[in-house]
Design a protein around this motif. Structure first.
Motif, PDB file in Angstrom:
ATOM      1  N   VAL A 153      -1.457   8.994   2.985  1.00  0.00           N
ATOM      2  CA  VAL A 153      -1.167  10.345   2.514  1.00  0.00           C
ATOM      3  C   VAL A 153      -2.444  10.981   1.972  1.00  0.00           C
ATOM      4  O   VAL A 153      -3.314  10.287   1.433  1.00  0.00           O
ATOM      5  N   PRO A 154      -2.578  12.299   2.101  1.00  0.00           N
ATOM      6  CA  PRO A 154      -3.752  12.989   1.558  1.00  0.00           C
ATOM      7  C   PRO A 154      -3.722  13.033   0.038  1.00  0.00           C
ATOM      8  O   PRO A 154      -2.675  12.825  -0.587  1.00  0.00           O
ATOM      9  N   VAL A 169      -5.348  -0.512  -5.710  1.00  0.00           N
ATOM     10  CA  VAL A 169      -4.163   0.152  -6.251  1.00  0.00           C
ATOM     11  C   VAL A 169      -3.066   0.221  -5.195  1.00  0.00           C
ATOM     12  O   VAL A 169      -1.900  -0.102  -5.460  1.00  0.00           O
ATOM     13  N   ASP A 170      -3.427   0.633  -4.000  1.00  0.00           N
ATOM     14  CA  ASP A 170      -2.438   0.773  -2.918  1.00  0.00           C
ATOM     15  C   ASP A 170      -1.881  -0.578  -2.483  1.00  0.00           C
ATOM     16  O   ASP A 170      -0.686  -0.715  -2.218  1.00  0.00           O
ATOM     17  N   HIS A 174      -4.571   7.903   0.075  1.00  0.00           N
ATOM     18  CA  HIS A 174      -3.976   6.619  -0.273  1.00  0.00           C
ATOM     19  C   HIS A 174      -3.258   6.001   0.922  1.00  0.00           C
ATOM     20  O   HIS A 174      -2.564   6.683   1.670  1.00  0.00           O
ATOM     21  N   VAL A 175      -3.453   4.686   1.067  1.00  0.00           N
ATOM     22  CA  VAL A 175      -2.771   3.942   2.127  1.00  0.00           C
ATOM     23  C   VAL A 175      -1.307   3.743   1.739  1.00  0.00           C
ATOM     24  O   VAL A 175      -1.005   3.427   0.583  1.00  0.00           O
ATOM     25  N   VAL A 176      -0.425   3.903   2.678  1.00  0.00           N
ATOM     26  CA  VAL A 176       0.996   3.616   2.449  1.00  0.00           C
ATOM     27  C   VAL A 176       1.312   2.308   3.180  1.00  0.00           C
ATOM     28  O   VAL A 176       1.856   2.307   4.293  1.00  0.00           O
ATOM     29  N   PHE A 177       0.926   1.200   2.574  1.00  0.00           N
ATOM     30  CA  PHE A 177       1.168  -0.096   3.195  1.00  0.00           C
ATOM     31  C   PHE A 177       2.667  -0.372   3.346  1.00  0.00           C
ATOM     32  O   PHE A 177       3.067  -1.231   4.135  1.00  0.00           O
TER      33      PHE A 177
END
Length: 422
Positions: A205-206, A187-188, A230-233
């Motif tokens: 982000v948490p 998803v990320d 979630h990763v904030v690529f």
């Protein structure tokens, strides 16, 4: 990824072969293959500036232009320097999840990104070291098991991997491990580039920041699991030399047939997962009408955007494959496709009823196959149409809505074949 299962598969016919765009018939001019600066030499025209932007080009030119500037530690394009040997102490990280996560976690301010780069960013790795590095990546970043959400430290580690491998040619053996990591955050990774600067201000982000707002919306995606970081690529940091551009990383990974299969499986599994959570009208069940009457919205708006993006990412994979065939990176297309099919887990079909559960991202990618692949696996548009139309039939979706969804899948799959970056 965790092992999948098997079953039986059916489906409907896709588009005629004459109208199926695969991008294998066009001709283009590319530079010779070189080990250093792989994207520049294998997916682009020479002499293009490093700054990039999207543009639509004619069907005769389907290439990806990029620049490479990150120096590698102990190898160069001529292979005249020795390979880098993975130290025994680092090799042990592959079997120690906590230690591996600590080793790859760069911190929220990315102060430890340099140590991650020293571990992973090597063009040539001795013996089985690249494969072991892939195992370390997965041990550090994957969830602990089925139903387990990713932690913030694991998510930051995934960002670090993508950032330090940006503009680096992936050594033989490492590509499948990195592809599994991207699948674990499907998803990320698919959201890459969609967040604004205010939201893309850190590597991860948490879970509480991804919760739905009063309008039933989360900027981090639809149908997200509770409690998952979630990763904030999309985040970048010039001071830390951090740029986790997923599209360029996928382009590099796609020349490896096992990595290609892993990424293709993950996208098709996500497509099936997404459809089975939509309403019978192909809408978002979490949709709430906006209280701001100036902006009209419908339950179909975000599903349409997401399905377009999924179709585009599968189209991108086929674009990279076609380009690699043209410039000789893939010297034997038949052998490459055979290897991809051997590594592909099968077909993924949505449930025949709407589902309301929200599993974590790792479970999406590890979804059990519904059966073997039918038809041409490399006709990605046909694979998408088959799944979509069977879902629509089983859910009694209106003919009008089905046609609209099919059209947007078609448009964005073909659009991906035509798009270039320069």
């Amino acid at each position: 990824m965790r092992d999948g299962g098997s079953g039986s598969d059916g489906g409907v016919d896709g588009p005629d072969k004459e109208t199926s765009v695969k991008g294998l018939d066009e001709e283009t001019s590319v530079g010779p293959r070189g080990r250093f600066g792989s994207l520049t030499n294998r997916l682009s025209l020479r002499g293009q500036p490093r700054k990039r932007r999207w543009a639509v080009v004619g069907a005769a030119v389907v290439v990806l232009a990029a620049g490479v500037s990150l120096p590698l530690a102990l190898a160069d394009s001529g292979h005249d320097k020795p390979c880098w040997r993975l130290p025994a102490a680092k090799r042990a990280l592959a079997d120690d999840a906590r230690a591996a996560t600590r080793a790859l976690d760069p911190g929220e301010d990315l102060e430890r990104l340099g140590s991650v780069r020293k571990l992973l960013a090597h063009e040539r790795v001795c013996d089985d070291g690249a494969r072991v590095l892939g195992d370390i990546v997965n041990t550090a970043t994957r969830s602990t098991g089925s139903g387990a959400p990713h932690t913030l430290a694991q998510a930051r580690g995934a960002y670090a991997v993508a950032a330090v491998l940006h503009d680096v040619e992936i050594p033989d053996g490492l590509a499948p491990g990195v592809a599994r990591m991207l699948a674990e955050y499907v998803v990320d990774a698919g959201r890459d580039g969609s967040l604004g600067d205010d939201d893309a201000n850190r590597p991860a982000v948490p879970a509480e920041e991804a919760q739905l707002d009063p309008n039933g919306y989360s900027r981090y995606g639809r149908f997200l699991a509770a409690g998952e970081a979630h990763v904030v690529f999309e985040h970048s940091d010039s001071y830390a030399d951090a740029d986790a551009n997923i599209e360029y990383l996928v382009a590099e990974l796609a020349e490896d047939p096992e990595a290609f299969a892993i990424l293709y499986d993950a996208e098709r599994a996500y497509f099936a997962y997404y459809l089975e959570r939509l309403t019978d009208s192909g809408g978002d069940p979490d949709f709430r009408p906006s209280t701001d009457k100036r902006f009209e919205s419908t339950p179909q708006d975000w599903p349409d955007n997401d399905l377009q993006d999924m179709s585009g990412r599968i189209g991108n994979l086929m674009k990279y494959r076609a380009t690699y065939v043209r410039n000789g990176t893939i010297p034997d297309l038949t052998a490459f496709d055979k290897a991809v099919r051997e590594h592909t887990r099968g077909t993924f079909r949505p449930a025949s009823r709407q589902l309301e559960d929200r599993p974590p991202m790792g479970d999406i990618a590890d979804r059990k196959a519904a059966g073997p692949v039918r038809g041409d696996l490399m006709d990605g548009r046909h694979q998408l149409f088959t799944v979509l139309e069977r879902w629509a039939e089983e859910r009694n979706v209106s003919a009008e809505r089905t046609a609209a969804m099919r059209q947007l899948v078609d448009d964005w799959y073909v659009r991906a074949l035509w798009m270039t970056i320069y």
